[in-house]
Motif scaffolding. Structure first.
Motif, PDB file in Angstrom:
ATOM      1  N   MET A   1      19.801   3.410 -14.480  1.00 12.27           N
ATOM      2  CA  MET A   1      18.650   3.901 -13.707  1.00 12.27           C
ATOM      3  C   MET A   1      18.908   3.905 -12.200  1.00 12.27           C
ATOM      4  SD  MET A   1      15.072   2.674 -15.408  1.00 12.27           S
ATOM      5  CE  MET A   1      15.336   0.915 -15.183  1.00 12.27           C
ATOM      6  N   GLU A   2      20.032   3.352 -11.782  1.00  8.09           N
ATOM      7  CA  GLU A   2      20.260   3.196 -10.350  1.00  8.09           C
ATOM      8  C   GLU A   2      20.290   4.531  -9.606  1.00  8.09           C
ATOM      9  OE1 GLU A   2      23.408   0.579  -9.194  1.00  8.09           O
ATOM     10  OE2 GLU A   2      22.912  -0.907 -10.715  1.00  8.09           O
ATOM     11  N   LYS A   3      20.663   5.612 -10.311  1.00  7.12           N
ATOM     12  CA  LYS A   3      20.678   6.914  -9.656  1.00  7.12           C
ATOM     13  C   LYS A   3      19.282   7.309  -9.166  1.00  7.12           C
ATOM     14  CE  LYS A   3      21.915  11.770 -10.280  1.00  7.12           C
ATOM     15  NZ  LYS A   3      22.312  12.843 -11.222  1.00  7.12           N
ATOM     16  N   GLY A   4      18.257   6.779  -9.823  1.00  9.30           N
ATOM     17  CA  GLY A   4      16.889   7.092  -9.424  1.00  9.30           C
ATOM     18  C   GLY A   4      16.430   6.361  -8.180  1.00  9.30           C
ATOM     19  N   VAL A   5      17.233   5.400  -7.705  1.00  7.54           N
ATOM     20  CA  VAL A   5      16.901   4.660  -6.481  1.00  7.54           C
ATOM     21  C   VAL A   5      17.621   5.330  -5.318  1.00  7.54           C
ATOM     22  CG1 VAL A   5      16.874   2.430  -5.329  1.00  7.54           C
ATOM     23  CG2 VAL A   5      16.739   2.534  -7.829  1.00  7.54           C
ATOM     24  N   GLN A   6      16.892   6.082  -4.545  1.00 12.83           N
ATOM     25  CA  GLN A   6      17.471   6.819  -3.424  1.00 12.83           C
ATOM     26  C   GLN A   6      16.756   6.459  -2.127  1.00 12.83           C
ATOM     27  OE1 GLN A   6      20.165   8.851  -3.557  1.00 12.83           O
ATOM     28  NE2 GLN A   6      20.382   8.577  -5.790  1.00 12.83           N
ATOM     29  N   ARG A   7      17.547   6.428  -1.035  1.00 11.36           N
ATOM     30  CA  ARG A   7      17.020   6.168   0.301  1.00 11.36           C
ATOM     31  C   ARG A   7      17.709   7.137   1.255  1.00 11.36           C
ATOM     32  NH1 ARG A   7      14.483   3.569  -2.931  1.00 11.36           N
ATOM     33  NH2 ARG A   7      14.239   1.303  -3.046  1.00 11.36           N
ATOM     34  N   TRP A   8      16.990   8.149   1.738  1.00 10.20           N
ATOM     35  CA  TRP A   8      17.548   9.143   2.648  1.00 10.20           C
ATOM     36  C   TRP A   8      16.743   9.144   3.945  1.00 10.20           C
ATOM     37  CZ3 TRP A   8      18.077  14.255  -0.663  1.00 10.20           C
ATOM     38  CH2 TRP A   8      18.945  14.017  -1.733  1.00 10.20           C
ATOM     39  N   ILE A   9      17.414   9.430   5.045  1.00  4.48           N
ATOM     40  CA  ILE A   9      16.734   9.476   6.340  1.00  4.48           C
ATOM     41  C   ILE A   9      17.345  10.561   7.211  1.00  4.48           C
ATOM     42  CG2 ILE A   9      18.212   7.743   7.488  1.00  4.48           C
ATOM     43  CD1 ILE A   9      15.490   6.619   8.650  1.00  4.48           C
ATOM     44  N   VAL A  10      16.509  11.217   8.015  1.00  7.15           N
ATOM     45  CA  VAL A  10      16.930  12.279   8.925  1.00  7.15           C
ATOM     46  C   VAL A  10      16.479  11.926  10.336  1.00  7.15           C
ATOM     47  CG1 VAL A  10      16.663  14.717   9.556  1.00  7.15           C
ATOM     48  CG2 VAL A  10      16.788  14.053   7.143  1.00  7.15           C
ATOM     49  N   ASP A  11      17.383  12.085  11.297  1.00  5.82           N
ATOM     50  CA  ASP A  11      17.045  11.922  12.711  1.00  5.82           C
ATOM     51  C   ASP A  11      16.696  13.307  13.248  1.00  5.82           C
ATOM     52  OD1 ASP A  11      16.887  11.547  15.431  1.00  5.82           O
ATOM     53  OD2 ASP A  11      18.771  10.424  15.605  1.00  5.82           O
ATOM     54  N   LEU A  77      17.495  14.823  -9.950  1.00  6.09           N
ATOM     55  CA  LEU A  77      17.011  15.126 -11.298  1.00  6.09           C
ATOM     56  C   LEU A  77      17.647  16.379 -11.889  1.00  6.09           C
ATOM     57  CD1 LEU A  77      13.196  14.356 -10.923  1.00  6.09           C
ATOM     58  CD2 LEU A  77      15.020  12.828 -11.670  1.00  6.09           C
ATOM     59  N   GLY A  78      18.275  17.172 -11.040  1.00  6.29           N
ATOM     60  CA  GLY A  78      18.905  18.387 -11.538  1.00  6.29           C
ATOM     61  C   GLY A  78      17.926  19.456 -11.970  1.00  6.29           C
ATOM     62  N   ASP A 104      15.541  11.238 -17.827  1.00  4.55           N
ATOM     63  CA  ASP A 104      16.506  10.176 -17.546  1.00  4.55           C
ATOM     64  C   ASP A 104      15.858   8.930 -16.960  1.00  4.55           C
ATOM     65  OD1 ASP A 104      18.558  11.719 -18.475  1.00  4.55           O
ATOM     66  OD2 ASP A 104      19.171  12.446 -16.492  1.00  4.55           O
ATOM     67  N   PHE A 105      14.640   9.066 -16.464  1.00  2.66           N
ATOM     68  CA  PHE A 105      13.961   7.954 -15.803  1.00  2.66           C
ATOM     69  C   PHE A 105      12.568   7.772 -16.397  1.00  2.66           C
ATOM     70  CE2 PHE A 105      16.676  10.090 -12.586  1.00  2.66           C
ATOM     71  CZ  PHE A 105      17.652   9.107 -12.506  1.00  2.66           C
ATOM     72  N   LEU A 126      11.371   3.634 -11.953  1.00  3.11           N
ATOM     73  CA  LEU A 126      10.377   2.953 -12.784  1.00  3.11           C
ATOM     74  C   LEU A 126       9.216   2.407 -11.954  1.00  3.11           C
ATOM     75  CD1 LEU A 126      11.040   0.589 -15.779  1.00  3.11           C
ATOM     76  CD2 LEU A 126       9.390  -0.072 -14.030  1.00  3.11           C
ATOM     77  N   CYS A 127       9.518   1.602 -10.955  1.00  2.88           N
ATOM     78  CA  CYS A 127       8.470   0.960 -10.150  1.00  2.88           C
ATOM     79  C   CYS A 127       7.831   1.933  -9.165  1.00  2.88           C
ATOM     80  CB  CYS A 127       9.055  -0.219  -9.372  1.00  2.88           C
ATOM     81  SG  CYS A 127       9.536  -1.627 -10.389  1.00  2.88           S
ATOM     82  N   LEU A 128       6.642   1.569  -8.713  1.00  2.00           N
ATOM     83  CA  LEU A 128       6.036   2.275  -7.594  1.00  2.00           C
ATOM     84  C   LEU A 128       6.912   2.094  -6.366  1.00  2.00           C
ATOM     85  CD1 LEU A 128       2.339   1.014  -7.864  1.00  2.00           C
ATOM     86  CD2 LEU A 128       3.267   3.144  -8.780  1.00  2.00           C
ATOM     87  N   VAL A 129       6.918   3.088  -5.493  1.00  2.00           N
ATOM     88  CA  VAL A 129       7.642   2.953  -4.233  1.00  2.00           C
ATOM     89  C   VAL A 129       6.731   3.374  -3.081  1.00  2.00           C
ATOM     90  CG1 VAL A 129       8.691   5.270  -4.386  1.00  2.00           C
ATOM     91  CG2 VAL A 129       9.746   3.506  -2.955  1.00  2.00           C
ATOM     92  N   GLY A 130       6.752   2.556  -2.038  1.00  2.00           N
ATOM     93  CA  GLY A 130       6.057   2.875  -0.798  1.00  2.00           C
ATOM     94  C   GLY A 130       7.051   2.795   0.342  1.00  2.00           C
TER      95      GLY A 130
END
Length: 294
Positions: A1-11, A77-78, A104-105, A126-130
């Motif tokens: 499931m780790e692929k579902g954990v993403q952290r992206w940032i744009v300046d 997710l493709g 997949d998730f 799986l979990c909520l994300v804020g």
């Protein structure tokens, strides 16, 4: 499931588009999103409690936020680009209409935030994300003590004591924003926005690690939190919690809300990766190619 954990940032301070560049980027998004970016609205800024006109920087943040959402959903997710449907709850939280996708998730969801120079997105399988970003803006017409006093009712006595006793005015302001950042991440995770009483949520930490939360005075072990300084003037926080803690209107957008303790613990203790720096040009390229391939 780790692929579902993403952290992206744009300046976004690195992106200064011409009107044609901006229009092209906007044209890549579904028509349903255009009016919220292009028209000039009078917005009530709840955080600062004043009304202001939307400026170009606000439009850039709104546009990049949507580019991040569509790019992440497509890449992770493709899902073919024309099949991606992103809506918002009545409270304003974006969510993906999974339909026949997301197999997949167990409960893919995401959250976005923008403030100052940065726009970011975080997702969980799986979990909520804020997610929340704060820019340590210095008040113009008030002293720091006068400024933060306007928000004192949103903090517990324990939090307030930590804020005002941390050091000089610059340190006090930074401490104030970090606590606020965590509170925003929590209410965004459950889907309530600022309608939820921020004073009910009390944070404890050790040098901003091992962060825990009390809700209505009771410690809740079904949450994990992280807070990072992006640079001297910005912080970002992540909240991860059990799906059953979402408000009812947001629960209806989730794939599942019931998980046993073992399932939840797997999701709760997934690694929390560092933010990946993306550029606006990368996002535009991904979506442009995805549209052309359809």
């Amino acid at each position: 499931m780790e692929k579902g954990v993403q952290r992206w940032i744009v300046d976004i301070s690195k992106w200064n588009p011409s009107s044609n560049d901006f229009s092209f980027a906007l044209s890549l998004l579904p028509q349903t999103h255009h009016s919220s970016i292009t028209r000039f609205l009078r917005l009530l800024q709840l955080f600062f409690n004043y009304v202001q006109f939307v400026k170009m920087e606000d439009r850039k943040r709104a546009l990049v936020s949507l580019l991040l959402q569509y790019t992440l959903v497509h890449e992770v997710l493709g899902i073919p680009y024309p099949d991606i449907v992103i809506n918002r709850t009545l409270e304003g939280k974006p969510f993906l209409e999974c339909g026949r996708f997301c197999f997949d998730f167990p409960n893919f969801n995401f959250n976005v935030s923008h403030h100052g120079d940065y726009v970011a997105i975080a997702s969980e399988p799986l979990c909520l994300v804020g997610l929340d970003i704060v820019n340590f803006m210095i008040p113009e017409k008030e002293t720091v003590p006068e400024y933060i006093q306007n928000f004192s009712s949103y903090f517990s006595s324990s939090e307030w004591d930590r804020i005002i006793s941390v050091g000089n005015n610059e340190e006090v302001l930074a401490e104030f924003y970090r606590y606020w950042c965590l509170k925003e991440a929590y209410v965004k995770a459950i889907g309530s926005g600022l309608a939820y009483g921020l004073h009910k949520v009390e944070f404890h930490h050790t040098n901003w690690t091992s962060i825990s939360v009390k809700v209505d005075g009771v410690t809740n072990q079904q949450w994990r939190f992280w807070l990072f300084d992006l640079d001297k003037g910005h912080s970002v926080s992540i909240a991860r919690g059990h799906p059953r803690l979402a408000i009812e209107s947001y629960k209806r957008s989730l794939k599942r809300t019931k998980f046993n303790e073992e399932e939840h613990n797997v999701g709760l203790h997934l690694p929390n990766p560092r933010f990946v720096l993306r550029t606006v040009e990368e996002l535009i390229s991904v979506i442009h190619k995805a549209k052309r391939s359809c």
